[in-house]
Structure formats: structure tokens, C-alpha cells
Design an enzyme around this catalytic site. Sequence first.
Site, mmCIF file in Angstrom:
data_model
loop_
_atom_site.group_PDB
_atom_site.id
_atom_site.type_symbol
_atom_site.label_atom_id
_atom_site.label_comp_id
_atom_site.label_asym_id
_atom_site.label_seq_id
_atom_site.Cartn_x
_atom_site.Cartn_y
_atom_site.Cartn_z
ATOM 1 C CE LYS A 1 -2.019 -1.202 3.892
ATOM 2 N NZ LYS A 1 -1.264 -2.458 4.146
ATOM 3 N NE ARG B 1 -4.291 -1.563 10.227
ATOM 4 C CZ ARG B 1 -3.229 -0.983 9.673
ATOM 5 N NH1 ARG B 1 -3.327 0.183 9.102
ATOM 6 N NH2 ARG B 1 -2.081 -1.589 9.682
ATOM 7 N NE ARG C 1 7.354 -2.055 6.186
ATOM 8 C CZ ARG C 1 6.044 -2.184 6.285
ATOM 9 N NH1 ARG C 1 5.259 -1.795 5.301
ATOM 10 N NH2 ARG C 1 5.499 -2.716 7.358
ATOM 11 N NE ARG D 1 6.140 0.086 10.396
ATOM 12 C CZ ARG D 1 4.994 -0.173 9.802
ATOM 13 N NH1 ARG D 1 4.787 0.201 8.552
ATOM 14 N NH2 ARG D 1 4.039 -0.815 10.438
ATOM 15 N NE ARG E 1 2.318 -4.717 11.527
ATOM 16 C CZ ARG E 1 3.464 -4.457 10.879
ATOM 17 N NH1 ARG E 1 4.610 -4.911 11.344
ATOM 18 N NH2 ARG E 1 3.449 -3.741 9.792
HETATM 19 P P1 ADP Z 1 2.254 -1.822 3.243
HETATM 20 O O1 ADP Z 1 2.272 -0.308 3.152
HETATM 21 O O2 ADP Z 1 1.054 -2.428 2.582
HETATM 22 O O3 ADP Z 1 2.455 -2.338 4.643
HETATM 23 P P2 ADP Z 1 4.781 -1.598 1.786
HETATM 24 O O4 ADP Z 1 4.362 -0.789 0.589
HETATM 25 O O5 ADP Z 1 5.565 -0.890 2.831
HETATM 26 O O6 ADP Z 1 3.508 -2.366 2.414
HETATM 27 O O7 ADP Z 1 5.595 -2.856 1.242
HETATM 28 C C1 ADP Z 1 6.260 -3.736 2.143
HETATM 29 C C2 ADP Z 1 7.643 -4.061 1.605
HETATM 30 O O8 ADP Z 1 7.507 -4.909 0.449
HETATM 31 C C3 ADP Z 1 8.431 -2.836 1.154
HETATM 32 O O9 ADP Z 1 9.785 -2.997 1.533
HETATM 33 C C4 ADP Z 1 8.268 -2.814 -0.368
HETATM 34 O O10 ADP Z 1 9.442 -2.313 -1.000
HETATM 35 C C5 ADP Z 1 8.041 -4.275 -0.711
HETATM 36 N N1 ADP Z 1 7.039 -4.462 -1.759
HETATM 37 C C6 ADP Z 1 5.937 -3.715 -2.008
HETATM 38 N N2 ADP Z 1 5.240 -4.197 -3.045
HETATM 39 C C7 ADP Z 1 5.912 -5.311 -3.471
HETATM 40 C C8 ADP Z 1 5.712 -6.264 -4.538
HETATM 41 N N3 ADP Z 1 4.658 -6.158 -5.353
HETATM 42 N N4 ADP Z 1 6.619 -7.239 -4.669
HETATM 43 C C9 ADP Z 1 7.693 -7.356 -3.823
HETATM 44 N N5 ADP Z 1 7.938 -6.482 -2.819
HETATM 45 C C10 ADP Z 1 7.058 -5.469 -2.636
HETATM 46 P P1 AMP Z 2 0.795 0.413 9.360
HETATM 47 O O1 AMP Z 2 1.862 1.463 9.218
HETATM 48 O O2 AMP Z 2 -0.404 0.692 8.501
HETATM 49 O O3 AMP Z 2 1.350 -0.978 9.184
HETATM 50 O O4 AMP Z 2 0.281 0.519 10.864
HETATM 51 C C1 AMP Z 2 1.150 0.287 11.953
HETATM 52 C C2 AMP Z 2 0.334 0.117 13.230
HETATM 53 O O5 AMP Z 2 -0.365 1.339 13.520
HETATM 54 C C3 AMP Z 2 -0.752 -0.957 13.182
HETATM 55 O O6 AMP Z 2 -0.248 -2.256 13.476
HETATM 56 C C4 AMP Z 2 -1.724 -0.449 14.241
HETATM 57 O O7 AMP Z 2 -1.267 -0.717 15.550
HETATM 58 C C5 AMP Z 2 -1.673 1.066 14.037
HETATM 59 N N1 AMP Z 2 -2.659 1.555 13.056
HETATM 60 C C6 AMP Z 2 -2.403 2.127 11.844
HETATM 61 N N2 AMP Z 2 -3.532 2.456 11.213
HETATM 62 C C7 AMP Z 2 -4.545 2.062 12.035
HETATM 63 C C8 AMP Z 2 -5.965 2.101 11.936
HETATM 64 N N3 AMP Z 2 -6.587 2.601 10.855
HETATM 65 N N4 AMP Z 2 -6.683 1.599 12.982
HETATM 66 C C9 AMP Z 2 -6.084 1.101 14.076
HETATM 67 N N5 AMP Z 2 -4.757 1.017 14.226
HETATM 68 C C10 AMP Z 2 -3.984 1.494 13.220
#
Ligand code: ADP
Ligand code: AMP
Length: 216
Positions: free
Chosen positions: A13, A88, A127, A161, A172
Site C-alpha cells: 500500500k 481498518r 522493509r 520499524r 498484525r
Molecule cells: P504496506 O504499506 O502495505 O504495509 P509496503 O508498501 O511498505 O507495504 O511494502 C512492504 C515491503 O515490500 C516494502 O519494503 C516494499 O518495497 C516491498 N514491496 C511492495 N510491493 C511489493 C511487490 N509487489 N513485490 C515485492 N515487494 C514489494
Molecule cells: P501500518 O503502518 O499501517 O502498518 O500501521 C502500523 C500500526 O499502527 C498498526 O499495526 C496499528 O497498531 C496502528 N494503526 C495504523 N492504522 C490504524 C488504523 N486505521 N486503525 C487502528 N490502528 C492502526
Amino acid sequence: MILILLGPPGAGKGTQAQRLEDKHGLIQLSTGDMLRAAVAAGTEVGRQAKAVMDRGELVSDDIITGIISDRLDQPDCKSGVILDGFPRTEAQAEALDRMLADKGMKLDAVIEMKTDDKVLVERITGRYTCAKCGAGYHDKFLKPKVDGVCDKCGGTEFTRRSDDNAETVKSRLNAYHAQTAPLLPYYRGKGILKQVDGMAPIDEVTAQIEAVLKTI
Ligand code: ADP
Ligand code: AMP
């Protein structure tokens, strides 16, 4: 335009939201980023959220909807937003419907990024992010062109992170399946749910999202 990117942690995302910002001038609203900023700033919200985030559970709906509602009122959001990590829960989705109606805004599409859970641990544990501009990278799947130098801003410091560890990822993912996946039928029922293949390589996912945007 208001878009939701919906998918489990690691679905891609944030990666795709950054590309949509760059290409279409939309604003990425990541509730995770906002909470991490609150934790770093040591605010009351940050203090309450930190322990919950470290456990991989969800922060309360009231805190989250308050943050998003305030952010949507800021002038830069008038050009359109990508919601990343929000809503969420069903309560958050219903609160979003109400706040958009109150603000005279409309949700255009919800894009589900379909992924298998089995790839997500590797994506999340690999990541990292540029400490200066926030650009996202991956140890294996998205490396900077020059090792150790951010493509976007030339920064040389990167962060990981604290919740991106295999243990927290399990909670998660459980939270996603129990509380967030029910939003898929919610939005399908409204006729605005679209899907892309989140298992495809990053550029291919971008192309699929662009194709979806042309249909809106
Ligand atoms: P989200 O925001 O949904 O938690 P991220 O966009 O941060 O996920 O992606 C998680 C990790 O996977 C990042 O390090 C990113 O570079 C990598 N990633 C994202 N999309 C893909 C994909 N289609 N294939 C392989 N790796 C990906
Ligand atoms: P994310 O960066 O989206 O992976 O979110 C990291 C953490 O933030 C999650 O595991 C939750 O603890 C909290 N969080 C982020 N967005 C939300 C949401 N919309 N509702 C509740 N918790 C959230």
C-alpha cells in the site's frame, strides 16, 4: 479523487501510494505514519498508541477517526487523497462514510491489493525507509540504484520499524483477517471495490492500479 488502498501489512500500500502521490499529485494519508509521528513527538496520542502498535494490535477507532477527520480538513487534501492503512475496522469505515458526507466529499474507489500471507513476512522484515524523505525500500525487492543512497533525496540514513519483526507480523496479520478483511464485502456491496494482483512485481502492480484509475 479519494481512494482507499486495502490489503494486509506488507501488501504494498505505502509503496504504491508514494507512486500515486508522485504521478497524480494525490496526498498519501497513512494512519500508521501519523501514529509513528505522534509516538516520535511524544504526544498523548503517541503515548497511548505505542504499546498497542508494538503488540501488533489496532489503536482505538476514536483516536484514528479523529486524526483522519482533522487531516482531511487541511487544504492540501482538496486535490485528492489516498487512504493507506485506514479504514481498518467496520466502525472506521462507517465513520469515514459519515465524515465524507459531512465534508461534501466522495469515496471514488477501494483498491484491494490481493496477496498471499506467505510472502508478507519476507516483505515486512526486509522493509526500510529513507530517514530524510520517507521513501520506502526493500533489501531484496526494491533496492536504491546506488547502494546506501536514497534515489529520491540522496539521503544516506535509513530506518526500520520496531514492529517489523516476524513475531509482531503474526498479530498484525491476525488483526487484518479478523477486523479489516470484513471491509471487502462492505465495499463490494457499495459497488466500488476493485482488485489488483499484489503478488505481481512492483511495477506491474503500479500498471494495474493505473488501469483501474482509468475506469473511474
Ligand atoms: P504496506 O504499506 O502495505 O504495509 P509496503 O508498501 O511498505 O507495504 O511494502 C512492504 C515491503 O515490500 C516494502 O519494503 C516494499 O518495497 C516491498 N514491496 C511492495 N510491493 C511489493 C511487490 N509487489 N513485490 C515485492 N515487494 C514489494
Ligand atoms: P501500518 O503502518 O499501517 O502498518 O500501521 C502500523 C500500526 O499502527 C498498526 O499495526 C496499528 O497498531 C496502528 N494503526 C495504523 N492504522 C490504524 C488504523 N486505521 N486503525 C487502528 N490502528 C492502526
